[in-house]
Design an enzyme around this catalytic site. Structure first.
Site, short mmCIF file in Angstrom:
data_model
loop_
_atom_site.label_atom_id
_atom_site.label_comp_id
_atom_site.label_asym_id
_atom_site.label_seq_id
_atom_site.Cartn_x
_atom_site.Cartn_y
_atom_site.Cartn_z
N ASP A 33 -6.23 22.61 -40.55
CA ASP A 33 -7.45 22.59 -39.73
C ASP A 33 -8.60 23.52 -40.16
OD1 ASP A 33 -5.36 21.49 -38.32
OD2 ASP A 33 -5.66 22.68 -36.53
N TRP B 168 -1.47 25.88 -49.22
CA TRP B 168 -1.68 24.87 -48.17
C TRP B 168 -2.92 25.13 -47.33
CZ3 TRP B 168 0.33 20.42 -46.12
CH2 TRP B 168 0.06 20.14 -44.77
C1 FRU Z 1 -3.57 20.89 -35.51
C2 FRU Z 1 -2.62 22.04 -35.30
C3 FRU Z 1 -3.13 22.97 -34.24
C4 FRU Z 1 -2.47 24.27 -34.57
C5 FRU Z 1 -2.46 24.23 -36.08
C6 FRU Z 1 -1.29 24.92 -36.69
O1 FRU Z 1 -3.49 20.29 -36.74
O2 FRU Z 1 -1.34 21.54 -34.98
O3 FRU Z 1 -2.88 22.53 -32.92
O4 FRU Z 1 -3.18 25.38 -34.08
O5 FRU Z 1 -2.49 22.87 -36.45
O6 FRU Z 1 -1.45 25.04 -38.08
#
Ligand code: FRU
Length: 491
Positions: free
Chosen positions: A42, A39
């Site tokens: 971000d 997976w």
């Molecule tokens: C955004 C998010 C962030 C967090 C991350 C966790 O897509 O929700 O706020 O740090 O993904 O994977």
């Protein structure tokens, strides 16, 4: 493999090495970054360091689903071709045992410093019972990272009053006037997203400055992945508001991306916003992060997916999640233009060109493909609508349709017949310029990105057509004209 209870970088790298042969190729992208296995969400720690671009990413290596977050890592010299590096962070300390959440990178004294969120689960409900704080990991070579023994550097006990005690994440660190600053996403626990500003002289001791900006009730209930940077003579605050209510055709995804143009006062910790707009008008673009490179360009990259959306590669393909094409942000008056990075031109192969196509109905192009760029300029003429069909099968049943509605001045991206992925349509206002519409379209095995005009509107979508659906058609309702169409395969 069985359940993994103790995470480590070594275990993650070994697992990836042993498992990556299982990854199915059908929808693997040709010129976009994906996890080697498992997976990805971000983009994190985007930086130009020691002659290379480094891009880290939220990564669960063990399955193509979100799980305890690691940081994957890849490097590139041209932002198009990426080389994997070992996993950079695993959730292996008390401070981040529930996950190494999103964060950023900065160079200090020749070292590469990552600042990220340590997520810990504090009760039975993973979605409710958690705390978040900020920590550092430092590298001498840009590959091996050592977590700072003083983590966290901003603990959850340093959250100011009136702010959520649990949503406190996604540090984006930067330098301004000889100080370090960090912006952090949160909310006021009453349904309004906000962003916090902290200041430091050494990245280790941080002082809270102010709530930099806050939703007025219309901009989402929690703000994720804030970013703050100068562009031209302005400052830009970029954010990912969760559950932001739609505004007409805009902000129609579960979560959105937005930029505000204005001015940042680092002393007072305030941001005076003059105007805001959507970063990307398609379906799949979230949590963008920017960096400024050695050429002075401000480059933005986003996660090319959306939360709680079906991702067909999660079943049987062993991977899910991808990055968008990196885009250069250019200030143009009171708006930002997002343009494909210049380097993509060096990845063009097999040039094809056709000019002067009179359109009235459907027109099949003699070229096909699943990983290419199209540059096309339409003249609206007397047409009510015109556009392109991409990834079309021989029967004309499968297609991804880009339509320009002349009266309405709307560009519409429709993926209802795009294959096995989710459907839907997104629309964005794009005025014609002297009756013309210029588009640059990037199609990859399971994505499409449309740049309109000079980049005033970008629309991004994941699509999952059958591999053999490779046709390209032009169409119009009424007489339109295609001044020129160019196509290149991108490799
Ligand atoms: C955004 C998010 C962030 C967090 C991350 C966790 O897509 O929700 O706020 O740090 O993904 O994977």
């Amino acid at each position: 493999m069985g359940s993994v209870t103790t995470y480590s970088i070594e275990a993650a790298n070994k697992f990836i090495r042993d498992s990556k042969h299982l990854v199915r190729q059908d929808y693997r992208l040709t010129y976009h970054l994906m996890a080697e296995y498992g997976w990805m969400n971000d983009p994190n720690g985007f930086v130009h360091y020691n002659g290379e671009y480094h891009l880290f990413y939220q990564h669960y290596p063990y399955k193509p689903v979100w799980g305890p977050m690691h940081w994957g890592h890849a490097v590139s010299r041209d932002l198009v071709h990426w080389t994997y590096r070992p996993v950079a962070l695993a959730p292996d300390t008390a401070f981040d045992r529930g996950g190494c959440f999103s964060g950023s990178a900065i160079e200090k004294d020749g070292k590469l410093v990552l600042m990220y969120t340590g997520h810990v689960v504090t009760g039975p409900d993973n979605n409710q019972d958690y705390k978040q704080s900020q920590g550092l990991a430092i590298s001498e070579n840009g590959i091996d990272f050592e977590k700072y023994e003083g983590n966290p550097v901003i603990g959850y006990d340093e959250i100011p009053a009136g702010v959520s005690v649990k949503d406190f994440r996604d540090p984006k660190v930067f330098e301004r006037n000889g100080n370090y600053y960090v912006v952090l996403g949160s909310n006021d626990a009453k349904g309004n997203g906000l962003v916090l500003l902290y200041r430091s002289e050494d990245l280790k001791q941080w002082t809270f400055v102010n709530v930099l900006a806050k939703s007025d009730g219309t901009l989402g209930d929690n703000w994720e992945c804030p970013d703050l940077f100068p562009l031209g003579d302005k400052d830009i605050f970029m954010l990912s508001p969760q559950r932001m209510p739609a505004q007409g055709e805009q902000y129609r995804n579960l979560h959105s991306t937005m930029y505000m143009i204005g001015s940042f006062d680092p002393e007072a910790g305030t941001f005076a916003s003059e105007r805001n707009a959507q970063v990307d008008h398609g379906f799949d673009f979230y949590a963008p992060q920017s960096t400024v490179d050695h050429l002075g360009r401000r480059i933005v990259i986003g996660w090319m997916d959306m939360w709680e959306t079906a991702m067909p590669t999660q079943e049987g393909h062993h991977w899910a999640g991808a990055m968008s094409l990196p885009r250069e942000a250019i200030l143009d008056g009171d708006r930002i233009l997002f343009q494909p990075i210049e380097e993509i031109k060096a990845a063009r192969h097999n040039a094809f060109e056709q000019s002067g196509i009179s359109l009235d109905g459907i027109f099949g192009m003699p070229v096909t493909g699943d990983s290419y760029e199209l540059e096309v300029e339409f003249e609206a003429g007397d047409a009510l609508a015109f556009g392109l069909k991409l990834r079309v099968d021989d029967a004309g049943k499968e297609e991804t349709v880009l339509t320009y509605l002349v009266e309405e001045g709307l560009l519409c991206l429709n993926r209802d017949r795009s294959g096995i992925g989710p459907g839907g349509e997104r629309r964005a206002a794009v005025p014609l310029k002297s009756g013309k519409l210029a588009l640059r379209i990037f199609v990859d095995k399971s994505s499409v990105e449309v740049f309109a005009g000079d980049g005033e509107v970008v629309m991004t979508a994941r699509i999952y057509p059958a591999p053999e659906s490779q046709g390209i058609r032009l169409f119009s309702k009424g007489a339109a004209y295609v001044r020129q169409l160019k196509k290149w395969d991108i490799r």
